[in-house]
Design a protein around this motif. Sequence first.
Motif, PDB file in Angstrom:
ATOM      1  N   LEU A 218       0.801  -1.224   0.000  1.00 57.16           N
ATOM      2  CA  LEU A 218       0.000   0.000   0.000  1.00 57.16           C
ATOM      3  C   LEU A 218       0.834   1.276   0.000  1.00 57.16           C
ATOM      4  O   LEU A 218       0.334   2.341  -0.356  1.00 57.16           O
ATOM      5  CB  LEU A 218      -0.928   0.006   1.223  1.00 57.16           C
ATOM      6  CG  LEU A 218      -2.185  -0.869   1.117  1.00 57.16           C
ATOM      7  CD1 LEU A 218      -2.943  -0.832   2.423  1.00 57.16           C
ATOM      8  CD2 LEU A 218      -3.068  -0.409  -0.011  1.00 57.16           C
ATOM      9  N   GLU A 219       2.116   1.202   0.402  1.00 61.81           N
ATOM     10  CA  GLU A 219       2.909   2.430   0.442  1.00 61.81           C
ATOM     11  C   GLU A 219       3.112   2.985  -0.951  1.00 61.81           C
ATOM     12  O   GLU A 219       3.110   4.220  -1.150  1.00 61.81           O
ATOM     13  CB  GLU A 219       4.258   2.166   1.138  1.00 61.81           C
ATOM     14  CG  GLU A 219       5.146   1.113   0.474  1.00 61.81           C
ATOM     15  CD  GLU A 219       4.818  -0.274   0.936  1.00 61.81           C
ATOM     16  OE1 GLU A 219       5.512  -1.218   0.535  1.00 61.81           O
ATOM     17  OE2 GLU A 219       3.836  -0.416   1.707  1.00 61.81           O
ATOM     18  N   ALA A 220       3.301   2.113  -1.949  1.00 60.92           N
ATOM     19  CA  ALA A 220       3.440   2.605  -3.325  1.00 60.92           C
ATOM     20  C   ALA A 220       2.128   3.226  -3.808  1.00 60.92           C
ATOM     21  O   ALA A 220       2.130   4.232  -4.529  1.00 60.92           O
ATOM     22  CB  ALA A 220       3.856   1.455  -4.242  1.00 60.92           C
ATOM     23  N   TRP A 221       1.018   2.627  -3.415  1.00 64.73           N
ATOM     24  CA  TRP A 221      -0.269   3.208  -3.800  1.00 64.73           C
ATOM     25  C   TRP A 221      -0.484   4.570  -3.132  1.00 64.73           C
ATOM     26  O   TRP A 221      -0.995   5.505  -3.762  1.00 64.73           O
ATOM     27  CB  TRP A 221      -1.387   2.249  -3.417  1.00 64.73           C
ATOM     28  CG  TRP A 221      -2.763   2.802  -3.678  1.00 64.73           C
ATOM     29  CD1 TRP A 221      -3.624   3.316  -2.770  1.00 64.73           C
ATOM     30  CD2 TRP A 221      -3.386   2.925  -4.951  1.00 64.73           C
ATOM     31  NE1 TRP A 221      -4.763   3.736  -3.384  1.00 64.73           N
ATOM     32  CE2 TRP A 221      -4.650   3.514  -4.742  1.00 64.73           C
ATOM     33  CE3 TRP A 221      -3.005   2.592  -6.250  1.00 64.73           C
ATOM     34  CZ2 TRP A 221      -5.519   3.775  -5.770  1.00 64.73           C
ATOM     35  CZ3 TRP A 221      -3.891   2.845  -7.287  1.00 64.73           C
ATOM     36  CH2 TRP A 221      -5.130   3.436  -7.039  1.00 64.73           C
ATOM     37  N   ASN A 222      -0.130   4.694  -1.877  1.00 64.22           N
ATOM     38  CA  ASN A 222      -0.241   5.994  -1.202  1.00 64.22           C
ATOM     39  C   ASN A 222       0.645   7.031  -1.871  1.00 64.22           C
ATOM     40  O   ASN A 222       0.310   8.225  -1.911  1.00 64.22           O
ATOM     41  CB  ASN A 222       0.128   5.841   0.268  1.00 64.22           C
ATOM     42  CG  ASN A 222      -0.909   5.035   1.036  1.00 64.22           C
ATOM     43  OD1 ASN A 222      -2.083   5.040   0.685  1.00 64.22           O
ATOM     44  ND2 ASN A 222      -0.472   4.334   2.080  1.00 64.22           N
ATOM     45  N   ALA A 223       1.792   6.600  -2.415  1.00 64.85           N
ATOM     46  CA  ALA A 223       2.667   7.529  -3.139  1.00 64.85           C
ATOM     47  C   ALA A 223       1.972   8.045  -4.399  1.00 64.85           C
ATOM     48  O   ALA A 223       2.092   9.224  -4.752  1.00 64.85           O
ATOM     49  CB  ALA A 223       3.986   6.835  -3.500  1.00 64.85           C
ATOM     50  N   ILE A 224       1.209   7.163  -5.089  1.00 65.00           N
ATOM     51  CA  ILE A 224       0.449   7.617  -6.264  1.00 65.00           C
ATOM     52  C   ILE A 224      -0.606   8.630  -5.858  1.00 65.00           C
ATOM     53  O   ILE A 224      -0.798   9.672  -6.511  1.00 65.00           O
ATOM     54  CB  ILE A 224      -0.198   6.398  -6.961  1.00 65.00           C
ATOM     55  CG1 ILE A 224       0.875   5.502  -7.571  1.00 65.00           C
ATOM     56  CG2 ILE A 224      -1.169   6.854  -8.049  1.00 65.00           C
ATOM     57  CD1 ILE A 224       0.325   4.249  -8.207  1.00 65.00           C
ATOM     58  N   ARG A 225      -1.301   8.377  -4.757  1.00 63.73           N
ATOM     59  CA  ARG A 225      -2.322   9.322  -4.301  1.00 63.73           C
ATOM     60  C   ARG A 225      -1.702  10.638  -3.881  1.00 63.73           C
ATOM     61  O   ARG A 225      -2.267  11.714  -4.124  1.00 63.73           O
ATOM     62  CB  ARG A 225      -3.088   8.703  -3.122  1.00 63.73           C
ATOM     63  CG  ARG A 225      -3.792   7.399  -3.448  1.00 63.73           C
ATOM     64  CD  ARG A 225      -4.890   7.612  -4.477  1.00 63.73           C
ATOM     65  NE  ARG A 225      -5.937   8.460  -3.964  1.00 63.73           N
ATOM     66  CZ  ARG A 225      -6.984   8.020  -3.283  1.00 63.73           C
ATOM     67  NH1 ARG A 225      -7.103   6.707  -3.060  1.00 63.73           N
ATOM     68  NH2 ARG A 225      -7.902   8.846  -2.857  1.00 63.73           N
TER      69      ARG A 225
END
Length: 418
Positions: A218-225
């Motif tokens: 999820l950390e990579a996804w939070n980076a996209i957000r």
Amino acid sequence: MNELSSILSAPVAQLGASTVTLGQLLAVVAALFLVLLVALIAALWRAANARAAAAAEAADHARDAEARMAGILQAQAEMQGRLGAVAEVFGARQAELTQSIGQRLDAMTGRIGQTMTEQTRSTHESLAKLQERLAVIDTAQGNIQSLAGQVVQLQAILSNKQTRGAFGQSRMEAIVADGLPHGAYEFQATLSNGNRPDCVVRMPNDAPSLVIDAKFPLEAWNAIRAAADSGSEAQKYAAQAFRRDLEVHIKAISEKYLINGETQDTAFLFVPSESIFAEIHENFESIVHRAHRARIVIVSPSLLMLSIQVIQAILKDASMREQAHLIQGEVIRLMEDVSRLDDRVRKLQTHFGQASKDIDDILVSSSKVTKRGQKIEALEFGTPGAETAEAVAAPVKAQGADSRTGQLRLRVVDEAGA
């Protein structure tokens, strides 16, 4: 006189071979004049008659006109009378209407006053309820502020990789535990290669187990957000980092958890959010294809729940198959009981048939006895009564010597002869 005759006889015109004299001409003229005079007199007579007829017709028209005028004057007089009556009726109706309108206005004024009073009271009640609702809204606002604080705490939890992994693990465990019976799954089980997946689902009939992984990056996804407001370049780098991390995680699942003969050929990668699952399938289709090639299925909470329900149905089917021999034995014993019941019913039917036959025989015998008794009653007995009784009883004894019914008939005949 001679001169006149000569003048009248003097030729005037020649018409072919005939000579026309003055006398003949004057005679013709006189005849024509007479004819014209008669025609004139007839025309004058017809004109006089026409004028008389026209005068008569004019007189008739005048009389008709006078009659019509009289009728019109009479109708006018009647109309005036009717208008007077209508005026009187309208006056009375107008008075009644004025009175009715006045009464209705008074009633409407009273109702309007009552309605205004009720509306005022309702307005005060609505304002009181509005104040109560405003108080409830204030309380809800306080709850929202508290919830916002809890969301901030949840965000802080999700920002930590370890706590975020525990959040995804807990959601996955709740779904699996709610759908499968105890003993059909195991959390943090150790495989033969020493790796410990998040969940292992035990398949029936000693089939390989199904592995579920809940460590979604999820950390990579939070980076996209977070890069959504930073520009296209930042979004591009964040998307590349997310794709790379997800590909590495898919490869790790394929290498660690897919063991031939011990686990299924396919493993589940659990995504703890439906929105993230939809975003992956919409904008990162290459990752989905790569996961399929690696025999990894990316599942959302709803898809995992559906898969667990399918596995539950498979487990129920396997359990029913295991109990099939018991069911078959019970069915065989049930058929034996039904066969015995059929035999007993048939025997009972035979007994009832025999009893029915015996009853029919008894009815036939009683009918014969009745007929014999009627015959005996119709006989006239003389002195040798014993001989008559013997003669009557002889055929009865010969017929009923071999049965109880015959004995009964014989006894009846003997009593009749006595």
